[in-house]
Design a protein around this motif. Sequence first.
Motif, PDB file in Angstrom:
ATOM      1  N   UNK A 145       0.833  -1.207   0.000  1.00  0.00           N
ATOM      2  CA  UNK A 145       0.000   0.000   0.000  1.00  0.00           C
ATOM      3  C   UNK A 145       0.866   1.255   0.000  1.00  0.00           C
ATOM      4  N   UNK A 146       1.925   1.256   0.801  1.00  0.00           N
ATOM      5  CA  UNK A 146       2.817   2.420   0.835  1.00  0.00           C
ATOM      6  C   UNK A 146       3.425   2.680  -0.538  1.00  0.00           C
ATOM      7  N   UNK A 147       3.779   1.621  -1.230  1.00  0.00           N
ATOM      8  CA  UNK A 147       4.391   1.760  -2.566  1.00  0.00           C
ATOM      9  C   UNK A 147       3.376   2.313  -3.563  1.00  0.00           C
ATOM     10  N   UNK A 148       2.209   1.687  -3.627  1.00  0.00           N
ATOM     11  CA  UNK A 148       1.264   2.061  -4.686  1.00  0.00           C
ATOM     12  C   UNK A 148       0.562   3.391  -4.431  1.00  0.00           C
ATOM     13  N   UNK A 149       0.441   3.784  -3.153  1.00  0.00           N
ATOM     14  CA  UNK A 149      -0.185   5.077  -2.887  1.00  0.00           C
ATOM     15  C   UNK A 149       0.799   6.227  -2.999  1.00  0.00           C
ATOM     16  N   UNK A 150       2.079   5.900  -3.216  1.00  0.00           N
ATOM     17  CA  UNK A 150       3.098   6.929  -3.415  1.00  0.00           C
ATOM     18  C   UNK A 150       3.490   7.090  -4.878  1.00  0.00           C
ATOM     19  N   UNK A 151       3.087   6.129  -5.705  1.00  0.00           N
ATOM     20  CA  UNK A 151       3.542   6.124  -7.098  1.00  0.00           C
ATOM     21  C   UNK A 151       2.423   5.621  -8.009  1.00  0.00           C
ATOM     22  N   UNK A 152       1.854   6.540  -8.780  1.00  0.00           N
ATOM     23  CA  UNK A 152       0.732   6.207  -9.657  1.00  0.00           C
ATOM     24  C   UNK A 152       1.095   5.110 -10.656  1.00  0.00           C
ATOM     25  N   UNK A 153       2.304   5.157 -11.195  1.00  0.00           N
ATOM     26  CA  UNK A 153       2.717   4.146 -12.176  1.00  0.00           C
ATOM     27  C   UNK A 153       2.770   2.753 -11.553  1.00  0.00           C
ATOM     28  N   UNK A 154       3.258   2.667 -10.330  1.00  0.00           N
ATOM     29  CA  UNK A 154       3.315   1.362  -9.655  1.00  0.00           C
ATOM     30  C   UNK A 154       1.917   0.865  -9.303  1.00  0.00           C
ATOM     31  N   UNK A 155       1.029   1.784  -9.015  1.00  0.00           N
ATOM     32  CA  UNK A 155      -0.377   1.410  -8.751  1.00  0.00           C
ATOM     33  C   UNK A 155      -0.987   0.808 -10.006  1.00  0.00           C
ATOM     34  N   UNK A 156      -0.699   1.407 -11.157  1.00  0.00           N
ATOM     35  CA  UNK A 156      -1.206   0.878 -12.424  1.00  0.00           C
ATOM     36  C   UNK A 156      -0.598  -0.485 -12.739  1.00  0.00           C
ATOM     37  N   UNK A 157       0.681  -0.656 -12.437  1.00  0.00           N
ATOM     38  CA  UNK A 157       1.339  -1.954 -12.634  1.00  0.00           C
ATOM     39  C   UNK A 157       0.629  -3.019 -11.797  1.00  0.00           C
ATOM     40  N   UNK A 158       0.369  -2.702 -10.531  1.00  0.00           N
ATOM     41  CA  UNK A 158      -0.324  -3.656  -9.656  1.00  0.00           C
ATOM     42  C   UNK A 158      -1.712  -3.979 -10.198  1.00  0.00           C
ATOM     43  N   UNK A 159      -2.462  -2.955 -10.563  1.00  0.00           N
ATOM     44  CA  UNK A 159      -3.818  -3.185 -11.071  1.00  0.00           C
ATOM     45  C   UNK A 159      -3.803  -4.030 -12.340  1.00  0.00           C
ATOM     46  N   UNK A 160      -2.878  -3.749 -13.236  1.00  0.00           N
ATOM     47  CA  UNK A 160      -2.799  -4.507 -14.492  1.00  0.00           C
ATOM     48  C   UNK A 160      -2.478  -5.975 -14.258  1.00  0.00           C
ATOM     49  N   UNK A 161      -1.691  -6.263 -13.229  1.00  0.00           N
ATOM     50  CA  UNK A 161      -1.343  -7.673 -13.013  1.00  0.00           C
ATOM     51  C   UNK A 161      -2.335  -8.391 -12.100  1.00  0.00           C
ATOM     52  N   UNK A 162      -3.158  -7.672 -11.345  1.00  0.00           N
ATOM     53  CA  UNK A 162      -4.079  -8.354 -10.417  1.00  0.00           C
ATOM     54  C   UNK A 162      -5.536  -8.375 -10.878  1.00  0.00           C
ATOM     55  N   UNK A 163      -5.941  -7.411 -11.693  1.00  0.00           N
ATOM     56  CA  UNK A 163      -7.342  -7.357 -12.117  1.00  0.00           C
ATOM     57  C   UNK A 163      -7.820  -8.679 -12.700  1.00  0.00           C
ATOM     58  N   UNK A 164      -7.004  -9.292 -13.558  1.00  0.00           N
ATOM     59  CA  UNK A 164      -7.461 -10.509 -14.239  1.00  0.00           C
ATOM     60  C   UNK A 164      -7.817 -11.611 -13.240  1.00  0.00           C
ATOM     61  N   UNK A 165      -7.055 -11.722 -12.156  1.00  0.00           N
ATOM     62  CA  UNK A 165      -7.331 -12.754 -11.156  1.00  0.00           C
ATOM     63  C   UNK A 165      -8.588 -12.418 -10.341  1.00  0.00           C
ATOM     64  N   UNK A 166      -8.681 -11.172  -9.925  1.00  0.00           N
ATOM     65  CA  UNK A 166      -9.811 -10.751  -9.094  1.00  0.00           C
ATOM     66  C   UNK A 166     -11.108 -10.775  -9.901  1.00  0.00           C
ATOM     67  N   UNK A 167     -11.077 -10.237 -11.113  1.00  0.00           N
ATOM     68  CA  UNK A 167     -12.277 -10.214 -11.957  1.00  0.00           C
ATOM     69  C   UNK A 167     -12.735 -11.637 -12.282  1.00  0.00           C
ATOM     70  N   UNK A 168     -11.802 -12.507 -12.598  1.00  0.00           N
ATOM     71  CA  UNK A 168     -12.143 -13.902 -12.893  1.00  0.00           C
ATOM     72  C   UNK A 168     -12.823 -14.571 -11.700  1.00  0.00           C
TER      73      UNK A 168
END
Length: 191
Positions: free
Chosen positions: A70-93
Motif C-alpha cells: 500500500x505504501x508503494x502504490x499510494x506513493x507512485x501512480x505508475x506502480x499502482x497501475x502496474x499492480x492493477x494490471x497484473x491483479x485485475x485478471x485474477x480478481x475479476x475472474x
Amino acid sequence: MIIGITGSSGSGKSTISKILAQKYNAKIIDADEIARRLSMENSKYINEIVSKFGKDIVDEAGNLNRKQLAEIIYSDKNKREVLNNCTFKYIVSKIKTEIQNTINRDFIIIDAPLLFESKLNEVCDMVIGVIAKRKVQIDRIMKRDNINSEHAEKRIQSQKNNDFYIQKCDKIIENNGDINIVKKEIENLEF
C-alpha cells in the motif's frame, strides 16, 4: 440483479453493501476480500506481484505484505497501475466465477473500489457510488488501517474524487456517518 457498489477509500462502501444485503437477501462479493484471500495463497497471483515488486513484498511465510505494498502504490501512480494490471485478471475472474455459482438470490452486490477501472461495471445492472466528506474518509481510513492522517490523505489523493462517481454511477449515496440518513437513502432506491 447485479448491483455494483463503488467509491474511494473510506467512503463507506462496505456499510452500504451490508445494509443492502440485509434488505434484499443479497450475496456480497467483496473485491478487497477476494484480493486478500488470493494474497494468502502461494499462487500465480502472488508470483506475479513478486515479479513486479520484488521478493521483499512477501513475508517469510510467503504472504503478501499488504501494508508495505500500500505504501508503494499510494506513493507512485505508475506502480499502482502496474499492480492493477497484473491483479485485475485474477480478481475479476474470481468475481465472475462467484456470480455464476450464486443460486437462490435475487440480488448480488459487487463491492469494488475499482469497479470501473476493472470493467466490472459492465456486468452490473446498476452501479451505486458511495461518497463521503473528505474528513470523514480520512478518519475512517486512519481508524480502519491504523495509519496517520498524512498516509490516509495520500490514499485519497491517489484515487478518483467524488465528482467521478457522481458522473459515472447510476445512483449516489452520501455516507457521512448518520446511519439513519443512509438507510433512508437506500429506502428511496428503485430497482
